[in-house]
Design a protein around this motif. Structure first.
Motif, PDB file in Angstrom:
ATOM      1  N   PRO A 118      70.109  -5.975  30.100  1.00  0.00           N
ATOM      2  CA  PRO A 118      69.416  -6.961  29.561  1.00  0.00           C
ATOM      3  C   PRO A 118      69.636  -8.258  29.985  1.00  0.00           C
ATOM      4  O   PRO A 118      70.616  -8.866  30.333  1.00  0.00           O
ATOM      5  N   GLY A 119      68.642  -9.054  30.132  1.00  0.00           N
ATOM      6  CA  GLY A 119      68.646 -10.496  30.381  1.00  0.00           C
ATOM      7  C   GLY A 119      67.929 -11.598  29.726  1.00  0.00           C
ATOM      8  O   GLY A 119      67.602 -11.383  28.499  1.00  0.00           O
ATOM      9  N   ALA A 120      67.352 -12.751  30.451  1.00  0.00           N
ATOM     10  CA  ALA A 120      66.560 -13.780  29.775  1.00  0.00           C
ATOM     11  C   ALA A 120      65.040 -13.289  28.976  1.00  0.00           C
ATOM     12  O   ALA A 120      65.066 -13.895  28.162  1.00  0.00           O
ATOM     13  N   GLU A 121      64.721 -12.116  29.605  1.00  0.00           N
ATOM     14  CA  GLU A 121      63.522 -11.612  28.732  1.00  0.00           C
ATOM     15  C   GLU A 121      63.826 -11.239  27.353  1.00  0.00           C
ATOM     16  O   GLU A 121      62.831 -11.518  26.426  1.00  0.00           O
ATOM     17  N   LEU A 122      64.913 -10.682  27.150  1.00  0.00           N
ATOM     18  CA  LEU A 122      65.410 -10.564  25.560  1.00  0.00           C
ATOM     19  C   LEU A 122      65.414 -11.682  24.630  1.00  0.00           C
ATOM     20  O   LEU A 122      65.183 -11.612  23.533  1.00  0.00           O
ATOM     21  N   LYS A 123      65.865 -12.935  25.262  1.00  0.00           N
ATOM     22  CA  LYS A 123      66.036 -13.987  24.558  1.00  0.00           C
ATOM     23  C   LYS A 123      64.440 -14.863  24.382  1.00  0.00           C
ATOM     24  O   LYS A 123      64.368 -15.750  23.663  1.00  0.00           O
ATOM     25  N   ARG A 124      63.409 -14.243  24.822  1.00  0.00           N
ATOM     26  CA  ARG A 124      61.980 -14.751  24.610  1.00  0.00           C
ATOM     27  C   ARG A 124      61.511 -14.111  23.510  1.00  0.00           C
ATOM     28  O   ARG A 124      60.492 -14.224  23.051  1.00  0.00           O
ATOM     29  N   LEU A 125      61.985 -13.095  23.023  1.00  0.00           N
ATOM     30  CA  LEU A 125      61.754 -12.329  21.826  1.00  0.00           C
ATOM     31  C   LEU A 125      61.821 -13.316  20.518  1.00  0.00           C
ATOM     32  O   LEU A 125      62.872 -14.061  20.281  1.00  0.00           O
ATOM     33  N   THR A 126      60.769 -13.268  19.618  1.00  0.00           N
ATOM     34  CA  THR A 126      60.894 -14.043  18.260  1.00  0.00           C
ATOM     35  C   THR A 126      60.362 -13.146  17.298  1.00  0.00           C
ATOM     36  O   THR A 126      59.863 -12.332  17.657  1.00  0.00           O
ATOM     37  N   PRO A 127      60.467 -13.692  15.943  1.00  0.00           N
ATOM     38  CA  PRO A 127      59.842 -12.905  14.903  1.00  0.00           C
ATOM     39  C   PRO A 127      58.388 -12.754  15.011  1.00  0.00           C
ATOM     40  O   PRO A 127      57.793 -11.906  14.326  1.00  0.00           O
ATOM     41  N   ARG A 128      57.632 -13.426  15.703  1.00  0.00           N
ATOM     42  CA  ARG A 128      56.321 -13.728  15.782  1.00  0.00           C
ATOM     43  C   ARG A 128      55.761 -12.788  16.897  1.00  0.00           C
ATOM     44  O   ARG A 128      54.613 -12.332  17.035  1.00  0.00           O
TER      45      ARG A 128
END
Length: 409
Positions: free
Chosen positions: A22-32
């Motif tokens: 897991p990398g930076a792509e998971l940090k892009r997830l938001t509740p929206r």
């Protein structure tokens, strides 16, 4: 240098596997955006990475070679033609139409200037509007798009490397993912198998532009016996195409097509059953008595020489599987110890185990009931943490693409 590849079962001793840390792509997830990007929640990324590192180390401790998808992709993108294909594939197609000419042209130049490592980051973690719009004159798209929306979407589901490719004997099937949020994953996987020196000359079957087939729906029950779940993700047309390829290339004698409930909890066949021994399968008890299968075999060729399929009447899955595998019975072990526990642990990927060898499987530690059932049946369980990794609804099998196993043939 030539490397060994090939997988003819779910349980032959695992030698080489592809993972995605897991990398930076998971940090892009938001509740929206997490629903659209197919995650149930917002994972604690640092902890997800720790859990994944422990998973990878558990494999290495048992002499499994671990390859990382992003390392392979970065090495692939050192090839100029691979770079060109990757950039064009990202900026064209259905998603590319929404960029507009000005933004598309800017992004092409931006990606062209990136190093292979930077390009891997842009293609997997995405590019947000506020990261580019101040430098794109004349783009109505960037002007009207909210600052925190994505011009190129992140790919958080890369974590589940099983879905985008499957090794079938010595051939690799690059799959066709059904959900819009995942379509670019198979384009990147395809690049690796086309251009990376490790896979030079390997023969491929299927492809990301064909009918939908996802790796989580494909189980290699035994050498020459393949089960394909048809439901929310894999379509009947996709299963038909894959079966025809397998018969044409001599990779299978029987393909079992298994209808599965089209619910989120059972999105793939491996969310309700996985093999843990040559004659044992872990199965969600709510489907054990109702799961059926159509057995496909090769019939006489059609007039044009193509393979024609012979399709049996549907029968109980366990019976059809045992017949195709030429064993007396395929013994099933239930997820959980009671109906409520079984339902909870199926949701928490209790069925989604990764066999490292016959009677040796990796499973999430939280599924106490399922793990107890496995151990009572003589299966050694390698427990791993998954409180954060499981937020995308996938277990150890989903997170791994076996590239080499010892043959059972």
């Amino acid at each position: 240098m030539a490397y060994d590849v090939g997988v003819d079962s779910e349980v032959g001793r695992l030698r080489t596997v592809m993972l995605h840390r897991p990398g930076a792509e998971l940090k892009r997830l938001t509740p929206r955006n997490n629903d659209r990007l197919l995650f149930d929640g917002i994972p604690w990324v640092a902890h997800a990475q720790e859990e994944h590192d422990a998973f990878a180390q558990a494999l290495r401790d048992r002499d499994v070679e671990v390859l990382y998808l992003t390392d392979l992709l970065t090495e692939t993108l050192a090839d100029p033609e691979a770079r060109r294909v990757a950039i064009e594939g990202t900026l064209t197609g259905r998603d590319g139409l929404d960029l507009g000419d000005a933004l598309r042209g800017h992004l092409r130049g931006f990606l062209d200037d990136a190093t292979p490592e930077e390009l891997t980051g842009h293609l997997t973690a995405g590019i947000r509007n506020d990261e580019v719009r101040s430098t794109v004159p004349g783009s109505l798209v960037t002007t009207m798009m909210p600052a925190d929306w994505f011009a190129i979407d992140p790919l958080p589901n890369l974590l589940f490397t099983r879905d985008s490719s499957i090794w079938l004997a010595d051939r690799v099937a690059v799959t066709s993912l059904a959900m819009p949020a995942r379509k670019r994953e198979t384009q990147l996987t395809d690049l690796i198998y086309r251009f990376h020196p490790r896979f030079a000359g390997e023969t491929r079957v299927h492809g990301h532009g064909l009918e939908h087939v996802e790796g989580g729906d494909v189980l290699l029950l035994a050498p020459g016996v393949v089960a394909v779940g048809v439901g929310e993700r894999t379509t009947p047309a996709g299963a038909e195409r894959l079966a025809r390829h397998l018969f044409e290339d001599g990779l299978a004698q029987s393909v079992l097509v298994v209808p599965i409930a089209q619910e989120r909890a059972t999105m793939h066949l491996d969310t309700v059953c996985t093999m843990v021994d040559t004659d044992k399968i872990l199965m969600y008890p709510n489907v054990a008595d109702t799961l059926t299968a159509y057995t496909l075999t090769a019939d006489e060729p059609a007039d044009d020489g193509t393979v024609r399929l012979r399709i049996s009447e549907a029968e109980p899955f366990l019976r059809a599987a045992a017949t195709a595998m030429r064993i007396d019975a395929l013994h099933h072990l239930d997820t959980g110890l009671d109906p409520v526990t079984a339902e909870r642990e199926q949701w928490d990927d209790g069925n989604n185990t990764l066999a490292l060898a016959p009677r040796l499987a990796v499973a999430y530690e939280r599924n106490d009931g399922t793990n107890a059932r496995l151990e009572a049946a003589g299966i050694e369980v390698v427990r791993i943490a998954g409180s954060e990794l499981g937020s995308g609804r996938g277990g150890p099998r989903c997170m791994s693409c076996p590239i080499l196993r010892d043959s059972l043939a």
